[in-house]
Design a protein around this motif. Sequence first.
Motif, PDB file in Angstrom:
ATOM      1  N   PRO A 177       0.790  -1.202  -0.021  1.00 15.15           N
ATOM      2  CA  PRO A 177      -0.028   0.103  -0.040  1.00 15.15           C
ATOM      3  C   PRO A 177       0.851   1.209  -0.029  1.00 15.15           C
ATOM      4  O   PRO A 177       0.245   2.367  -0.147  1.00 15.15           O
ATOM      5  N   SER A 178       2.236   1.095   0.095  1.00  9.97           N
ATOM      6  CA  SER A 178       3.010   2.212   0.129  1.00  9.97           C
ATOM      7  C   SER A 178       3.211   2.782  -1.429  1.00  9.97           C
ATOM      8  O   SER A 178       3.865   3.726  -1.563  1.00  9.97           O
ATOM      9  N   ILE A 179       2.908   1.823  -2.441  1.00  7.83           N
ATOM     10  CA  ILE A 179       2.950   2.377  -3.766  1.00  7.83           C
ATOM     11  C   ILE A 179       1.737   2.326  -4.286  1.00  7.83           C
ATOM     12  O   ILE A 179       0.912   1.186  -4.377  1.00  7.83           O
ATOM     13  N   THR A 180       1.473   3.478  -4.740  1.00  2.00           N
ATOM     14  CA  THR A 180      -0.158   3.780  -4.936  1.00  2.00           C
ATOM     15  C   THR A 180      -0.085   5.002  -6.265  1.00  2.00           C
ATOM     16  O   THR A 180       0.900   5.297  -6.677  1.00  2.00           O
ATOM     17  N   ALA A 181      -1.152   4.759  -7.042  1.00  2.00           N
ATOM     18  CA  ALA A 181      -1.363   5.470  -8.247  1.00  2.00           C
ATOM     19  C   ALA A 181      -2.982   6.129  -8.176  1.00  2.00           C
ATOM     20  O   ALA A 181      -3.706   5.214  -7.485  1.00  2.00           O
ATOM     21  N   ASN A 182      -3.318   6.946  -9.004  1.00  2.00           N
ATOM     22  CA  ASN A 182      -4.761   7.375  -9.005  1.00  2.00           C
ATOM     23  C   ASN A 182      -5.176   7.223 -10.621  1.00  2.00           C
ATOM     24  O   ASN A 182      -4.585   7.799 -11.441  1.00  2.00           O
ATOM     25  N   ILE A 183      -6.093   6.522 -10.488  1.00  2.00           N
ATOM     26  CA  ILE A 183      -6.881   6.611 -11.963  1.00  2.00           C
ATOM     27  C   ILE A 183      -8.366   6.878 -11.913  1.00  2.00           C
ATOM     28  O   ILE A 183      -8.915   6.069 -11.161  1.00  2.00           O
ATOM     29  N   GLY A 184      -8.815   7.786 -12.544  1.00  2.00           N
ATOM     30  CA  GLY A 184     -10.350   8.227 -12.656  1.00  2.00           C
ATOM     31  C   GLY A 184     -10.948   8.514 -11.168  1.00  2.00           C
ATOM     32  O   GLY A 184     -11.968   8.092 -11.062  1.00  2.00           O
ATOM     33  N   GLY A 185      -9.976   9.002 -10.225  1.00  2.00           N
ATOM     34  CA  GLY A 185     -10.460   9.049  -9.093  1.00  2.00           C
ATOM     35  C   GLY A 185     -10.397   7.900  -8.175  1.00  2.00           C
ATOM     36  O   GLY A 185     -10.704   8.074  -6.833  1.00  2.00           O
ATOM     37  N   ASN A 186      -9.764   7.062  -8.573  1.00  2.00           N
ATOM     38  CA  ASN A 186      -9.676   5.565  -7.600  1.00  2.00           C
ATOM     39  C   ASN A 186      -8.233   5.637  -7.371  1.00  2.00           C
ATOM     40  O   ASN A 186      -7.310   5.516  -8.050  1.00  2.00           O
ATOM     41  N   THR A 187      -8.158   5.102  -6.103  1.00  2.00           N
ATOM     42  CA  THR A 187      -6.724   4.791  -5.578  1.00  2.00           C
ATOM     43  C   THR A 187      -6.252   3.201  -5.887  1.00  2.00           C
ATOM     44  O   THR A 187      -7.002   2.610  -5.586  1.00  2.00           O
ATOM     45  N   LEU A 188      -5.135   3.283  -6.590  1.00  2.00           N
ATOM     46  CA  LEU A 188      -4.806   1.734  -6.913  1.00  2.00           C
ATOM     47  C   LEU A 188      -3.426   1.458  -5.960  1.00  2.00           C
ATOM     48  O   LEU A 188      -2.757   2.325  -5.919  1.00  2.00           O
ATOM     49  N   SER A 189      -3.583   0.234  -5.570  1.00  2.00           N
ATOM     50  CA  SER A 189      -2.297  -0.065  -4.736  1.00  2.00           C
ATOM     51  C   SER A 189      -1.470  -1.217  -5.517  1.00  2.00           C
ATOM     52  O   SER A 189      -2.193  -2.184  -5.855  1.00  2.00           O
ATOM     53  N   LEU A 190      -0.306  -1.198  -5.484  1.00  2.00           N
ATOM     54  CA  LEU A 190       0.671  -2.159  -6.104  1.00  2.00           C
ATOM     55  C   LEU A 190       0.337  -3.583  -5.188  1.00  2.00           C
ATOM     56  O   LEU A 190       0.332  -3.837  -4.029  1.00  2.00           O
ATOM     57  N   THR A 191      -0.041  -4.465  -6.011  1.00  2.00           N
ATOM     58  CA  THR A 191      -0.589  -5.844  -5.350  1.00  2.00           C
ATOM     59  C   THR A 191       0.337  -7.174  -6.117  1.00  2.00           C
ATOM     60  O   THR A 191       0.333  -6.922  -7.453  1.00  2.00           O
ATOM     61  N   LEU A 192       0.576  -8.181  -5.520  1.00  2.00           N
ATOM     62  CA  LEU A 192       1.141  -9.347  -6.277  1.00  2.00           C
ATOM     63  C   LEU A 192       0.384 -10.513  -5.654  1.00  2.00           C
ATOM     64  O   LEU A 192      -0.363 -10.585  -4.645  1.00  2.00           O
ATOM     65  N   GLY A 193       0.372 -11.587  -6.182  1.00  2.00           N
ATOM     66  CA  GLY A 193      -0.407 -12.752  -5.815  1.00  2.00           C
ATOM     67  C   GLY A 193      -0.253 -14.100  -6.797  1.00  2.00           C
ATOM     68  O   GLY A 193       0.602 -13.970  -7.774  1.00  2.00           O
ATOM     69  N   GLY A 194      -1.015 -15.100  -6.358  1.00  2.00           N
ATOM     70  CA  GLY A 194      -0.792 -16.243  -7.125  1.00  2.00           C
ATOM     71  C   GLY A 194      -1.976 -17.085  -6.950  1.00  2.00           C
ATOM     72  O   GLY A 194      -2.824 -17.022  -5.941  1.00  2.00           O
ATOM     73  N   VAL A 195      -1.898 -18.258  -7.793  1.00  2.00           N
ATOM     74  CA  VAL A 195      -2.999 -19.200  -7.816  1.00  2.00           C
ATOM     75  C   VAL A 195      -2.276 -20.508  -7.793  1.00  2.00           C
ATOM     76  O   VAL A 195      -1.431 -20.747  -8.507  1.00  2.00           O
ATOM     77  N   ARG A 196      -2.728 -21.512  -6.757  1.00  2.00           N
ATOM     78  CA  ARG A 196      -2.456 -22.713  -6.933  1.00  2.00           C
ATOM     79  C   ARG A 196      -3.727 -23.878  -6.810  1.00  2.00           C
ATOM     80  O   ARG A 196      -4.554 -23.816  -6.267  1.00  2.00           O
ATOM     81  N   ALA A 197      -3.521 -24.789  -7.948  1.00  2.00           N
ATOM     82  CA  ALA A 197      -4.860 -25.630  -8.142  1.00  2.00           C
ATOM     83  C   ALA A 197      -4.263 -27.121  -8.249  1.00  2.00           C
ATOM     84  O   ALA A 197      -3.934 -27.280  -9.364  1.00  2.00           O
TER      85      ALA A 197
END
Length: 356
Positions: free
Chosen positions: A153-173
Amino acid sequence: MNNLTITSNFTNIIEQDTFIRDFNISNINQLSNNILDVDEYLTPAVVLPKYTHKPFIEANTQEIELLTLQQDCIIPVFSKDNEKTIAHQEFIDIAQECAYSIYSGETIEIPEIRVSHQIKGRTPDAIHKSAKELLEHEKTQYFERMAFIIKIPSITANIGGNTLSLTLGGVRAYNQENLYNKKSFEKFKFFIGFQNLVCCNLCVSTDGFLSEIKVSSYEELYAKILEVMQNYKAEQHLELMRDFTNYSLTEHQFAQLIGKSRLYNHLPKSQRLELPEMTFNDGQFNTIARDYYQDESFCKDEYGNINLWNVYNLFTQANKSSYIDTFLERNLNAFEFNQGICNAINGDNNYQWFLS
């Protein structure tokens, strides 16, 4: 290209009395070098707005703690040689290690984990008991499918008035593994992108997503994840999403888009192959159509027009009803499809069918 400002603070836990620096988002890709002069960028802390927490995926999933995976779940094995799989919690640990390696000065939140398709078992001493007689210590379980995200959450940007937070993740199936054979390459999915904090929708791009990572060891998985994170072009991804705000659909065009998209899966195969891929289903298009009128954040304006940033978020919101093992692919499809609609408005024939 316009400069994009993002917010960064240099703590590894969330504290209110912190300091942050503003810097061009192109520096995200340089963080692994650890060469930034912190003092040069320090400014008084900025408190981000409070957002209602929503799951990043819903469908048939449930939230679970990392500790529960570590202590209360067995680890599946390849049955012919009894070799263990890389467990869900190990996958998450590896992703965390990579995040701390590259974003060592950033705020990194604890993982948010969702699981589905519980596989139940019992201990040998409970072999003669009925299911209702089983005690807790006699039950075993693991979850066939798991998805997680880790927000920065310390790395953010704004698009269309919305705050975006850098996020990573994954899936295991595990349903995509042949656990009835000898140990072989194991498959994982990993992404790095942004999360819209207004709705908790994920924003995934092509260069920030690997749909099939095949590895045979912890070390190989670590290297693959690190490579994805280092190659991700955050600035370019944000610019492409910001461009969505420059295009709008009329109510008629939006109706054409929804109607043609629902026809897509019923087209003859030869005709469908000539068109860009669309992986959303009818139920999800029902959700998109409903939210065009009802969503508080991304609905049409008073004239019936809707910009493509809002359309994109209607798609990613509807995608929350996807199963874990198709979730990230559909998220990427939403991004690429909306890029195509931008191109169609500019005269590109490939996506014109969806608007004609």
